[in-house]
Design a protein around this motif. Structure first.
Motif, short mmCIF file in Angstrom:
data_model
loop_
_atom_site.label_atom_id
_atom_site.label_comp_id
_atom_site.label_asym_id
_atom_site.label_seq_id
_atom_site.Cartn_x
_atom_site.Cartn_y
_atom_site.Cartn_z
N GLY A 1 -0.92 5.97 1.77
CA GLY A 1 -1.24 4.67 1.20
C GLY A 1 -1.53 3.64 2.29
N ALA B 1 0.85 -1.21 0.00
CA ALA B 1 0.00 0.00 0.00
C ALA B 1 0.88 1.25 0.00
CB ALA B 1 -0.93 -0.01 1.22
N SER C 1 2.55 1.58 -3.47
CA SER C 1 1.55 2.04 -4.44
C SER C 1 1.23 3.51 -4.24
CB SER C 1 0.27 1.20 -4.31
OG SER C 1 0.53 -0.15 -4.64
N GLY C 2 1.20 3.95 -2.99
CA GLY C 2 0.98 5.37 -2.70
C GLY C 2 2.04 6.24 -3.38
N ASP D 1 1.58 6.07 -7.25
CA ASP D 1 0.37 6.74 -7.74
C ASP D 1 0.38 8.25 -7.50
OD1 ASP D 1 -0.46 4.24 -8.43
OD2 ASP D 1 -1.85 3.98 -6.74
#
Lengths: 203, 203
Positions: free
Chosen positions: B191, A187, A190-191, A194
């Motif tokens: 995230g 996560a 991905s943060g 993105d």
């Protein structure tokens, strides 16, 4: 010794270069696993591979370069880009389990991470391996103007897990449920992947 | 000495407890800044505060507890929860700049981080400070069943920045543009905070 090929009974002196290189890589892997980075001397690796120590230097350049070849972080990065899930998840799934003892060189790599904060030579090797190889290779795979800093921040997550979980033992990073840790690291990665590119004026 | 109050000319012997505690905290802050964690002995701190060393122990318990008081990570966590941006951004803005030399104890804290991978006493102190205090306090502020592991993963990001930027010097984490680094760390922390709770069966 490159001229001698296809001997029925091969010894170090009669092996051709690809075979000698393979023998050196194999010996280095076992040597790093058994003695750690410092203890795995070129002499010891050469002895185990049944080659002259000068050949190790001739083929691989230095112990540091041999170590990087054995660890093959470049392959791991390619594995992450080729993975079946999204890139953030792939990176976490490839890099977080890498130091759990499943890879023979894991102990040597952790030894380097452990020494780097207080030993200049280990720090220099780690800087070269992470900054100049891993982060650049990963950044090259990202199609983004800010790829280098993104890759650096992702690398910080891996370094933090190594530091907290393996070097110091900080709960809950020490959890036996590795998937749980991988889940949140995915996560986080991905943060980073993105996020919009950084604009200094927005800061 | 607690019985003696309100003397016009106050010395160590005549100060009341709040004043003596403040003097010890102040001396400890300067001592940790100047001599690092190891070099800042109870004796030295007591001397600087003009109190008996036994009083330092009586009021603060141990050097480790005194250090935690001085560093006041708890206050920093509260600051992050009370910040004006989203929580991920607040955490990055409070914790990433904390080791840049702006806080007097920053050098002592980095010394601990540097020693912890190879020194058991430093590791134990860091484990106690991060696992039992920082991560728990932060987790208590998150209203989530998986708060502890989220907090641990966020802590790994901070640890990774400390390791890469300050202990080993891994580019591009060494960037002079700290806001650039904070930007992607914010994205990583967000995230983690925004991820659904982990379900072991999904892994």
């Amino acid at each position: 010794m490159d001229e001698v090929h296809s001997q029925p009974h091969r010894t170090a002196a009669t092996r051709d270069r690809p075979q000698a290189e393979a023998a050196i890589r194999d010996a280095a892997t076992r040597c790093f696993a058994e003695f750690g980075y410092e203890g795995a001397t070129i002499r010891r690796i050469a002895q185990m591979a049944e080659v002259n120590p000068s050949l190790v230097i001739q083929y691989f350049g230095s112990k540091a370069e041999l170590f990087e070849t054995v660890v093959s972080i470049q392959d791991a990065i390619m594995e992450a880009f080729d993975g079946s899930a999204d890139l953030g998840r792939n990176v976490a799934e490839v890099f977080i389990p890498m130091y759990e003892g499943t890879r023979p060189w894991g102990r040597a790599a952790l030894g380097l991470y452990r020494s780097a904060p207080t030993q200049a030579a280990a720090a220099e090797l780690l800087r070269a391996a992470i900054s100049e190889k891993s982060i650049r290779t990963f950044a090259a795979g990202l199609d983004d103007e800010d790829a280098e800093m993104r890759s650096g921040a992702i690398s910080a997550i891996i370094q933090g897990v190594i530091y907290g979980r393996h070097l110091v033992g900080i709960a809950p990073l020490t959890t036996p449920d590795l998937d749980h840790l991988i889940y949140y690291c995915s996560a986080a990665i991905s943060g980073i992947l993105d996020a919009d590119p950084y604009r200094a004026s927005e800061a």
